[in-house]
Design an enzyme around this catalytic site. Structure first.
Site: not given
Length: 330
Positions: A55, A57-58, A106, A111, A220
């Site tokens: 995702g 946002g990391h 991860k 995923d 998350h």
């Protein structure tokens, strides 16, 4: 009204990828149709490509680690969401070298599913593919969690070491074995004093009272199993470090990552590192290498994580090898 600067929630990730590719045009190219980033350079000796994703946002994960000595490609999904299997498949085909591609994944259900489908499609094309699963999050090490430990901060260290190993010409099976061994030697704990801002609402993703701390939060925005009272930094870092050392029981040097989750200042992170180093010294554990900064974030979460990786001479040598990416270079 959402607090993020964006054209729309759907546009934020593709707009950011375009901006990233333009800012680092010497390092990466962007495939705008499939939304993956490809390294412009790789060691000629590299026989296997390394691809990771997950995702958005990391940031700087995942795009920031594409480049010489690290990843050949990265597939960012939507915010906190897995990339689509079509995206992973296309990125793998573009990056694959003579002996195939290694997926660094991860441990999250989405995923695993999407990378797994992409791997099956690659097999039909005759492209060798293997997977390393990162599952370093100590807070989710529970029999009550069917999916197992989450993948968190250790991803950065493992991608760096695997990148150096790939540059030596190591084959697919050997890289997978090394990655699996590294994952087993790595654990992370994260805490937060405030949640990230949810993009859909502009509000904190979960409430947390003043004087409270989420101990074992996920990247998350997953709430921890424990909400604990705030305490001075020395006691907090000692609690985290003791748990990590008990889980790893290292008999040699360690590599540490003190990582900001998006809204913690460098001033605070270096204070965390100072406490960590003092504790490791007192326990006779050799802190051989360290990274301090924002390396795998959770949007604007006010928190930090500590990662320890039990090392040996080979791991330290690979960690020290040159790397040149947007977010990591030496």
């Amino acid at each position: 009204m959402a607090s993020y600067f964006e054209n729309s929630s759907d546009a934020l990730v593709p707009d950011a990828l375009k901006g990233f590719a333009r800012a680092h045009a010497d390092l990466v190219t962007l495939d705008p149709e499939h939304g993956f980033l490809l390294s412009r350079t790789a060691a000629p000796s590299r026989r296997v490509a390394l691809l990771s994703g997950g995702g958005a946002g990391h940031e700087p994960l995942h795009a920031g680690y594409v480049g010489r000595g690290m990843l050949d490609a990265a597939c960012p999904g939507r915010v906190f969401a897995s990339p689509h299997n079509r995206q992973v498949y296309a990125g793998s085909l573009a990056a694959a070298r003579a002996d195939g591609v290694l997926h660094i994944v991860k441990n999250y259900t989405g995923d695993r599913i999407n990378f797994g489908i992409a791997a099956e499609r690659l097999a039909h094309r005759g492209v060798p593919c293997a997977r390393v699963l990162i599952d370093d999050d100590l807070a989710s090490d529970s029999a009550d969690i069917a999916s197992g430990r989450r993948g968190t901060g250790g991803t950065v260290l493992i991608e760096k070491i695997l990148g150096a190993a790939a540059d030596t010409g190591l084959g697919l099976a050997d890289l997978q074995e090394l990655g699996t061994r590294l994952a087993a030697r790595c654990r992370t704990l994260a805490v937060a004093s405030a949640a990230h801002t949810a993009p859909t609402t502009g509000e904190p993703a979960f409430p947390l009272a003043a004087g409270e701390l989420e101990y074992g939060v996920g990247i998350h925005g997953e709430r921890a199993q424990q909400t604990v009272p705030r305490e001075p930094l020395t006691g907090l870092v000692e609690r985290m470090t003791t748990a990590l050392l008990d889980a790893l029981a290292p008999d040699g040097p360690v590599i540490a990552l003190v990582n900001g989750l998006g809204a913690v200042t460098p001033l605070e992170l270096y204070a965390v590192h100072g406490e960590l180093a003092t504790l490791l010294d007192a326990r006779g554990t050799d802190l051989a290498r360290a990274l301090v900064g924002d390396y795998i974030t959770a949007l604007d979460m006010r928190g930090f994580s500590v990662t320890l990786l039990a090392a040996d001479e080979e791991i330290l040598r690979l960690y020290d090898a040159p790397v040149h990416t947007a977010a990591l270079r030496w």
